[in-house]
Design a protein around this motif. Sequence first.
Motif, short mmCIF file in Angstrom:
data_model
loop_
_atom_site.label_atom_id
_atom_site.label_comp_id
_atom_site.label_asym_id
_atom_site.label_seq_id
_atom_site.Cartn_x
_atom_site.Cartn_y
_atom_site.Cartn_z
N ALA A 84 -5.36 65.86 -31.73
CA ALA A 84 -5.09 65.88 -33.17
C ALA A 84 -4.56 67.23 -33.63
CB ALA A 84 -6.36 65.53 -33.93
N ASP A 85 -4.36 68.16 -32.69
CA ASP A 85 -3.78 69.49 -32.96
C ASP A 85 -4.68 70.35 -33.84
OD1 ASP A 85 -1.78 71.25 -32.26
OD2 ASP A 85 -0.61 70.88 -34.08
N PHE A 86 -5.98 70.28 -33.57
CA PHE A 86 -6.93 71.20 -34.19
C PHE A 86 -7.15 72.38 -33.24
CE2 PHE A 86 -7.67 67.82 -37.06
CZ PHE A 86 -8.48 68.26 -38.11
N ALA A 87 -7.34 73.57 -33.80
CA ALA A 87 -7.57 74.77 -33.00
C ALA A 87 -8.85 75.46 -33.46
CB ALA A 87 -6.39 75.73 -33.12
N LEU A 88 -9.51 76.14 -32.52
CA LEU A 88 -10.72 76.90 -32.86
C LEU A 88 -10.37 78.04 -33.78
CD1 LEU A 88 -13.77 77.37 -32.31
CD2 LEU A 88 -13.08 78.85 -30.41
N HIS A 89 -11.13 78.15 -34.89
CA HIS A 89 -10.87 79.21 -35.87
C HIS A 89 -11.92 80.31 -35.79
CE1 HIS A 89 -10.60 81.24 -39.80
NE2 HIS A 89 -9.33 80.86 -39.79
N HIS A 90 -13.19 79.95 -35.77
CA HIS A 90 -14.23 80.97 -35.64
C HIS A 90 -15.52 80.38 -35.08
CE1 HIS A 90 -15.05 79.53 -39.80
NE2 HIS A 90 -16.31 79.69 -39.43
N VAL A 91 -16.41 81.29 -34.67
CA VAL A 91 -17.65 80.91 -34.01
C VAL A 91 -18.81 81.64 -34.68
CG1 VAL A 91 -18.97 81.01 -31.85
CG2 VAL A 91 -16.50 80.56 -31.80
N LEU A 92 -19.90 80.90 -34.94
CA LEU A 92 -21.16 81.48 -35.39
C LEU A 92 -22.23 81.16 -34.36
CD1 LEU A 92 -21.23 80.50 -39.19
CD2 LEU A 92 -20.52 82.68 -38.20
N HIS A 93 -23.14 82.11 -34.14
CA HIS A 93 -24.25 81.85 -33.24
C HIS A 93 -25.32 81.03 -33.96
CE1 HIS A 93 -23.50 85.34 -30.20
NE2 HIS A 93 -22.72 84.30 -29.99
N LEU A 94 -25.89 80.08 -33.24
CA LEU A 94 -27.00 79.28 -33.75
C LEU A 94 -28.31 79.81 -33.19
CD1 LEU A 94 -28.49 76.76 -34.93
CD2 LEU A 94 -27.81 75.54 -32.84
N TYR A 95 -29.23 80.14 -34.08
CA TYR A 95 -30.57 80.56 -33.69
C TYR A 95 -31.59 79.56 -34.23
CZ TYR A 95 -29.11 85.11 -31.94
OH TYR A 95 -28.54 86.12 -31.18
N THR A 96 -32.63 79.31 -33.44
CA THR A 96 -33.68 78.39 -33.86
C THR A 96 -35.05 79.05 -33.72
OG1 THR A 96 -33.85 77.42 -31.64
CG2 THR A 96 -32.33 76.37 -33.19
N HIS A 97 -36.00 78.53 -34.47
CA HIS A 97 -37.37 79.06 -34.47
C HIS A 97 -38.34 77.88 -34.50
CE1 HIS A 97 -40.99 81.23 -35.60
NE2 HIS A 97 -40.35 82.38 -35.65
N ASP A 98 -39.17 77.74 -33.48
CA ASP A 98 -40.19 76.70 -33.46
C ASP A 98 -41.36 77.13 -34.34
OD1 ASP A 98 -38.83 75.01 -31.68
OD2 ASP A 98 -39.51 76.20 -29.98
N LEU A 99 -41.65 76.34 -35.35
CA LEU A 99 -42.67 76.71 -36.34
C LEU A 99 -44.04 76.19 -35.90
CD1 LEU A 99 -40.51 75.86 -39.46
CD2 LEU A 99 -41.12 78.15 -38.67
N GLU A 100 -44.49 76.69 -34.75
CA GLU A 100 -45.75 76.20 -34.19
C GLU A 100 -46.96 76.78 -34.91
OE1 GLU A 100 -45.55 77.12 -30.08
OE2 GLU A 100 -44.09 75.54 -29.63
N ALA A 101 -46.87 78.02 -35.36
CA ALA A 101 -47.99 78.68 -36.06
C ALA A 101 -47.51 79.18 -37.42
CB ALA A 101 -48.52 79.84 -35.24
N ARG A 102 -48.44 79.36 -38.33
CA ARG A 102 -48.07 79.85 -39.66
C ARG A 102 -47.54 81.27 -39.55
NH1 ARG A 102 -50.64 82.02 -44.54
NH2 ARG A 102 -49.76 80.98 -46.37
N PRO A 103 -46.30 81.51 -39.97
CA PRO A 103 -45.71 82.85 -39.83
C PRO A 103 -46.42 83.89 -40.69
CG PRO A 103 -44.02 81.18 -40.15
CD PRO A 103 -45.33 80.53 -40.46
N ALA A 104 -46.22 85.15 -40.33
CA ALA A 104 -46.83 86.26 -41.06
C ALA A 104 -46.23 86.38 -42.46
CB ALA A 104 -46.64 87.55 -40.29
N ALA A 105 -46.96 87.04 -43.33
CA ALA A 105 -46.49 87.27 -44.70
C ALA A 105 -45.30 88.22 -44.70
CB ALA A 105 -47.61 87.83 -45.55
N PRO A 106 -44.37 88.07 -45.65
CA PRO A 106 -43.22 88.97 -45.71
C PRO A 106 -43.64 90.40 -46.07
CG PRO A 106 -43.27 87.53 -47.63
CD PRO A 106 -44.32 87.03 -46.70
N PRO A 107 -42.92 91.41 -45.59
CA PRO A 107 -43.28 92.80 -45.87
C PRO A 107 -42.95 93.26 -47.29
CG PRO A 107 -41.27 92.70 -44.57
CD PRO A 107 -41.78 91.30 -44.66
N LEU A 108 -42.12 92.50 -48.00
CA LEU A 108 -41.79 92.79 -49.40
C LEU A 108 -42.11 91.56 -50.24
CD1 LEU A 108 -38.23 94.39 -48.94
CD2 LEU A 108 -40.38 95.63 -49.34
N GLU A 109 -42.16 91.75 -51.54
CA GLU A 109 -42.41 90.61 -52.42
C GLU A 109 -41.19 89.69 -52.45
OE1 GLU A 109 -43.90 89.47 -56.95
OE2 GLU A 109 -43.27 91.52 -56.50
N VAL A 110 -41.42 88.41 -52.20
CA VAL A 110 -40.37 87.40 -52.26
C VAL A 110 -40.88 86.28 -53.14
CG1 VAL A 110 -38.96 85.75 -50.98
CG2 VAL A 110 -39.50 87.98 -49.98
#
Length: 235
Positions: A84-110
């Motif tokens: 179909a004459d499509f070409a690659l334009h850009h790439v982003l890395h995919l990162y994942t995080h398994d939420l097995e345990a409750r994450p720590a509190a943020p270091p700043l107020e959110v």
Amino acid sequence: MRRVAAAEAAAFQRYGTGRQFGPLWGVVAAPGLPLNAAWHDGSRPFATADLRAYLAFAQAWGVEAWVHVLSAFAPGVLPALQEADFALHHVLHLYTHDLEARPAAPPLEVVPSADPAGWAALSARGFGSGNEAVMRAVAQAPGTHLFTAQVDGRPAGTAALSLTDGVAAFHGTSTLAEFRERGVQAALLAARLRAAHEGGATLATVFVTPGTGSERNVIRAGFRLSGARLSFTPR
């Protein structure tokens, strides 16, 4: 990766007028926005006919055609993209995080934001001029959870997440120039990990530009590299 691809394809429909083309899910938000695209849901390879039907859909709306594919599925769809004459334009890395345990509190107020217009304006300031329209679209999309980080009681950065079938997609992260290098992104990542865990998600995802400070931040937050998002457009 099928789970991530399916969640992204489904969540993307929040941004505008959508239509399915086989395993491609196309969306038109508004002319000129990067939200105009089609996501491959990973269920099976798409055919050249699917691509051409999506291209006609985009052209009918007067927007550019973009196709997002996770790298795990690229070998099966490259022949159709080439035909179909499509070409690659850009790439982003995919990162994942398994939420097995409750994450720590943020270091700043959110804090959660209940003001989409205000959040969008602040976010656009962090990203830079020209991003106002897309951040308004992100802020107003149904099901989007908005967050604002504060430093010394002042708004310093923004972030968003959406939950789809147990997958929490992180996006919309920006920091105002005067607050950079003060842990704002780390705080926004930590806050969203907690919110995603408490919301019932079992996986968090984020796309980042390779080699950037954002990539270093997500690695420090416990995310692992899981692939890439490949974005194609007609030649």
